[in-house]
Design a protein around this motif. Structure first.
Motif, PDB file in Angstrom:
ATOM      1  N   TYR A 139       0.871  -1.184   0.000  1.00 14.29           N
ATOM      2  CA  TYR A 139       0.000   0.000   0.000  1.00 14.29           C
ATOM      3  C   TYR A 139       0.901   1.225   0.000  1.00 14.29           C
ATOM      4  N   ASP A 140       0.333   2.363  -0.388  1.00 15.52           N
ATOM      5  CA  ASP A 140       1.084   3.614  -0.413  1.00 15.52           C
ATOM      6  C   ASP A 140       0.689   4.430   0.813  1.00 15.52           C
ATOM      7  N   PRO A 141       1.621   4.687   1.742  1.00 14.06           N
ATOM      8  CA  PRO A 141       1.258   5.419   2.955  1.00 14.06           C
ATOM      9  C   PRO A 141       0.863   6.869   2.704  1.00 14.06           C
ATOM     10  N   LEU A 142       1.216   7.398   1.534  1.00 14.08           N
ATOM     11  CA  LEU A 142       0.900   8.794   1.240  1.00 14.08           C
ATOM     12  C   LEU A 142      -0.413   8.960   0.485  1.00 14.08           C
ATOM     13  N   THR A 143      -0.771   7.987  -0.364  1.00 12.41           N
ATOM     14  CA  THR A 143      -1.980   8.129  -1.185  1.00 12.41           C
ATOM     15  C   THR A 143      -3.063   7.111  -0.844  1.00 12.41           C
ATOM     16  N   GLY A 144      -2.746   6.106  -0.030  1.00 10.68           N
ATOM     17  CA  GLY A 144      -3.699   5.038   0.235  1.00 10.68           C
ATOM     18  C   GLY A 144      -4.625   5.275   1.413  1.00 10.68           C
TER      19      GLY A 144
ATOM     20  N   THR B 263      -6.866   8.287   4.106  1.00  8.69           N
ATOM     21  CA  THR B 263      -7.342   9.608   4.495  1.00  8.69           C
ATOM     22  C   THR B 263      -6.869   9.849   5.922  1.00  8.69           C
ATOM     23  N   SER B 264      -6.076  10.884   6.111  1.00 11.47           N
ATOM     24  CA  SER B 264      -5.605  11.224   7.455  1.00 11.47           C
ATOM     25  C   SER B 264      -6.679  12.031   8.170  1.00 11.47           C
ATOM     26  N   ILE B 265      -7.221  11.473   9.228  1.00 10.67           N
ATOM     27  CA  ILE B 265      -8.273  12.153   9.977  1.00 10.67           C
ATOM     28  C   ILE B 265      -7.666  13.056  11.044  1.00 10.67           C
ATOM     29  N   SER B 266      -6.823  12.483  11.900  1.00  7.47           N
ATOM     30  CA  SER B 266      -6.200  13.285  12.949  1.00  7.47           C
ATOM     31  C   SER B 266      -5.112  12.489  13.645  1.00  7.47           C
TER      32      SER B 266
ATOM     33  N   ASP C  19      13.775  14.734  16.784  1.00  8.68           N
ATOM     34  CA  ASP C  19      12.357  14.440  17.029  1.00  8.68           C
ATOM     35  C   ASP C  19      12.026  13.079  16.430  1.00  8.68           C
ATOM     36  N   ALA C  20      11.827  12.093  17.291  1.00  5.33           N
ATOM     37  CA  ALA C  20      11.546  10.738  16.809  1.00  5.33           C
ATOM     38  C   ALA C  20      10.628  10.002  17.777  1.00  5.33           C
ATOM     39  N   PRO C  21       9.428  10.535  18.005  1.00  2.49           N
ATOM     40  CA  PRO C  21       8.507   9.830  18.900  1.00  2.49           C
ATOM     41  C   PRO C  21       7.718   8.763  18.162  1.00  2.49           C
ATOM     42  N   GLY C  22       7.193   7.820  18.915  1.00  2.00           N
ATOM     43  CA  GLY C  22       6.157   6.965  18.355  1.00  2.00           C
ATOM     44  C   GLY C  22       4.866   7.778  18.353  1.00  2.00           C
ATOM     45  N   TRP C  23       3.877   7.335  17.599  1.00  2.00           N
ATOM     46  CA  TRP C  23       2.603   8.050  17.592  1.00  2.00           C
ATOM     47  C   TRP C  23       1.476   7.141  17.115  1.00  2.00           C
ATOM     48  N   PHE C  24       0.253   7.573  17.410  1.00  3.56           N
ATOM     49  CA  PHE C  24      -0.950   6.912  16.914  1.00  3.56           C
ATOM     50  C   PHE C  24      -1.792   7.941  16.172  1.00  3.56           C
ATOM     51  N   ALA C  25      -2.234   7.586  14.973  1.00  3.08           N
ATOM     52  CA  ALA C  25      -3.098   8.462  14.180  1.00  3.08           C
ATOM     53  C   ALA C  25      -4.368   7.718  13.801  1.00  3.08           C
ATOM     54  N   LEU C  26      -5.460   8.470  13.666  1.00  6.02           N
ATOM     55  CA  LEU C  26      -6.718   7.900  13.193  1.00  6.02           C
ATOM     56  C   LEU C  26      -6.763   8.072  11.688  1.00  6.02           C
ATOM     57  N   LEU C  27      -6.805   6.953  10.974  1.00  8.17           N
ATOM     58  CA  LEU C  27      -6.756   6.961   9.515  1.00  8.17           C
ATOM     59  C   LEU C  27      -7.927   6.175   8.936  1.00  8.17           C
TER      60      LEU C  27
ATOM     61  N   PRO D  15      -1.086  14.681  10.865  1.00 11.20           N
ATOM     62  CA  PRO D  15      -0.487  13.502  10.221  1.00 11.20           C
ATOM     63  C   PRO D  15      -0.196  13.704   8.745  1.00 11.20           C
ATOM     64  N   LYS D  16      -0.915  14.624   8.097  1.00 15.94           N
ATOM     65  CA  LYS D  16      -0.653  14.883   6.675  1.00 15.94           C
ATOM     66  C   LYS D  16       0.731  15.504   6.472  1.00 15.94           C
ATOM     67  N   GLN D  17       1.263  16.117   7.511  1.00 15.19           N
ATOM     68  CA  GLN D  17       2.627  16.646   7.452  1.00 15.19           C
ATOM     69  C   GLN D  17       3.619  15.667   8.076  1.00 15.19           C
ATOM     70  N   THR D  18       3.209  15.043   9.178  1.00 12.83           N
ATOM     71  CA  THR D  18       4.112  14.146   9.908  1.00 12.83           C
ATOM     72  C   THR D  18       4.512  12.940   9.070  1.00 12.83           C
ATOM     73  N   ILE D  19       3.540  12.294   8.423  1.00  9.45           N
ATOM     74  CA  ILE D  19       3.832  11.052   7.705  1.00  9.45           C
ATOM     75  C   ILE D  19       4.849  11.255   6.582  1.00  9.45           C
ATOM     76  N   PRO D  20       4.664  12.211   5.659  1.00 10.44           N
ATOM     77  CA  PRO D  20       5.683  12.371   4.604  1.00 10.44           C
ATOM     78  C   PRO D  20       7.043  12.828   5.133  1.00 10.44           C
ATOM     79  N   THR D  21       7.030  13.697   6.157  1.00 10.77           N
ATOM     80  CA  THR D  21       8.303  14.174   6.722  1.00 10.77           C
ATOM     81  C   THR D  21       9.072  13.034   7.374  1.00 10.77           C
ATOM     82  N   GLU D  22       8.364  12.220   8.150  1.00  9.08           N
ATOM     83  CA  GLU D  22       9.013  11.110   8.851  1.00  9.08           C
ATOM     84  C   GLU D  22       9.422  10.011   7.868  1.00  9.08           C
ATOM     85  N   LEU D  23       8.602   9.793   6.865  1.00  5.98           N
ATOM     86  CA  LEU D  23       8.931   8.789   5.850  1.00  5.98           C
ATOM     87  C   LEU D  23      10.251   9.139   5.170  1.00  5.98           C
ATOM     88  N   GLU D  24      10.429  10.399   4.853  1.00  9.02           N
ATOM     89  CA  GLU D  24      11.672  10.842   4.228  1.00  9.02           C
ATOM     90  C   GLU D  24      12.849  10.677   5.196  1.00  9.02           C
TER      91      GLU D  24
END
Length: 329
Positions: free
Chosen positions: A115-120, A122-125, A253-261, A305-314
Motif C-alpha cells: 500500500y502507499d502510505p501517502l496516497t492510500g 485519508t488522514s483524519i487526525s 524528534d523521533a517519537p512513536g505516535w498513533f493516528a486515526l486513519l 499527520p498529513k505533514q508528519t507522515i511524509p516528513t518522517e517517511l523521508e
C-alpha cells in the motif's frame, strides 16, 4: 442521539463554503453517517499500547457518534497487515485504523508493504505521541545525552545498545542519535522490549530507547535511569527528564505516535464529524489522565499527520539508506 445529530451539524457548519455545491453528495453521506457499527483496526495483539489506546478512546467516541465502535486486533508484519486492510476497505467511514508509525513510515522505508502510505489513506487526525525514553543502567557513567555521546566518542564501538528488533522505533531512534552525534555503538536486537530491560540490568547492553510503560516500574525502583526523551516535548510523567533536542541535538524528534486513519477517498463531511468527535474525546479529563498514565502526549489538533507522515517517511528512508539497516527476516 440528539448529541450525535448536534455533533454532525456542528461539524458540517464548520466546513462552511468549502463544502458548497460540489459537496452535496458528501453532505448527504455525512448526514446519514454513522448508521451502523464502526470497525476500528489496530495492528497489535490485545494488551499492548495500541490496543489499550484504541479501547480507551473508542467508548467515548461511540457515545458521541451514536454507534458502537468495535476494536479489531489484526497483528502481524509490524502492523502492516492492519494498515493494508484499512487501505483496501471502502471509504464509507465504517472501517478506520488506529495506526502508528511502524506501518506508515518505518515498514514502507524498509520494503514495499503493498500500500502507499501517502496516497492510500485519508488522514483524519493525530491522536497521541508516545516518546521513546532513552534509558540506561544506573552503573553507566553517563547521566545525560551529552555525557553518553562523550562516552561513545571516547570508546567508539565499545558500548552496546538494545532494541525490540531491527527496524523498530527504538532501533531507529538510536541510529538517528548515532548519526546526528557522529558516534559508534553496537546494536543488539531482541525479540520485544522485556528482554531489552533484562539485558540492561544484566549489563549486556548499556542503553536503549524504550516506551515509558515498558520502563516506568524500573525507573521508579532505580534499576534503570532515564537520560532523555525522543520527542520535542517533555513527558508529563517524567517532567524532570529533558528532551534530546533541548539537551544537545536541536531538532531531534523521533517519537512513536498513533493516528486515526481511513481509506483514501473518505468524504470530507465524515472526516469533519470524526475530527470533532475525536477532539472532544481527547479533551475529556479521564482520557487525558489515561494517556498520561500510558506515557503518551495528546497530539489531536496539535500535530497534523498529513505533514508528519511524509516528513518522517523521508527521514527514515534517508537514515535506513545511510546506516544500511535491514529488517529481521
Amino acid at each position: 442521539m440528539t448529541e450525535n445529530v448536534n455533533l454532525r451539524r456542528r461539524a458540517l457548519l464548520q466546513g462552511g463554503a468549502g463544502l458548497a455545491l460540489s459537496s452535496l453528495v458528501v453532505h448527504g453521506a455525512a448526514q446519514t453517517w454513522p448508521a451502523r457499527p464502526i470497525r476500528l483496526l489496530t495492528g497489535y495483539a490485545p494488551g499492548g499500547s495500541s490496543d489499550i489506546t484504541a479501547r480507551a478512546i473508542s467508548a467515548p467516541l461511540a457515545r458521541l457518534l451514536g454507534q458502537p465502535i468495535v476494536v479489531d486486533n489484526k497483528p502481524g508484519a509490524s502492523s502492516a497487515l492492519a494498515a493494508a486492510e484499512v487501505a483496501r476497505a471502502a471509504p464509507d467511514g465504517y472501517t478506520l485504523g488506529l495506526l502508528d508509525n511502524a506501518p506508515m513510515t518505518i515498514v514502507p522505508s524498509l520494503r514495499n508493504p503493498g500500500y502507499d502510505p501517502l496516497t492510500g489513506f485519508t488522514s483524519i487526525s493525530m491522536v497521541t505521541q508516545m516518546p521513546q525514553v532513552l534509558v540506561a543502567a544506573p552503573t553507566l557513567p553517563a547521566n545525560s545525552v551529552r555525557e553518553l555521546i562523550e562516552l561513545m566518542k571516547k570508546q567508539p564501538g565499545k558500548l552496546n545498545y538494545g532494541s525490540g528488533g531491527s527496524g523498530s522505533v527504538g532501533h531507529l531512534c538510536a541510529e538517528l542519535l548515532k548519526s546526528r552525534s557522529q558516534t559508534v555503538a553496537v546494536h543488539v536486537p531482541y525479540r520485544g522490549a522485556a528482554p531489552v530491560v533484562t539485558a540492561l540490568m544484566a549489563g549486556e547492553i548499556q542503553f536503549a530507547f524504550l516506551t515509558y510503560t515498558g520502563t516506568a516500574a524500573f525507573l521508579k525502583s532505580g534499576n534503570l535511569k532515564a537520560l532523555a526523551v525522543s520527542s520535542t516535548t517533555r513527558l508529563p510523567t517524567l517532567p524532570q527528564v529533558p528532551t534530546i533536542a533541548e539537551n544537545v541535538l536541536p531538532g531531534f524528534d523521533a517519537p512513536g505516535w498513533f493516528a486515526l486513519l481511513a481509506p483514501a477517498g473518505l468524504p470530507a463531511g465524515i472526516v469533519a464529524i470524526l475530527n470533532k468527535a475525536l477532539a472532544d474525546t481527547m479533551k475529556m479529563p479521564a482520557i487525558v489522565s489515561r494517556m498520561e498514565e500510558l506515557g503518551q502526549i495528546i497530539a489531536t489538533g496539535k500535530v497534523d499527520p498529513k505533514q508528519t507522515i511524509p516528513t518522517e517517511l523521508e527521514q527514515w528512508k534517508r537514515l535506513i539508506t545511510e546506516r544500511k539497516i535491514v529488517v529481521d527476516g
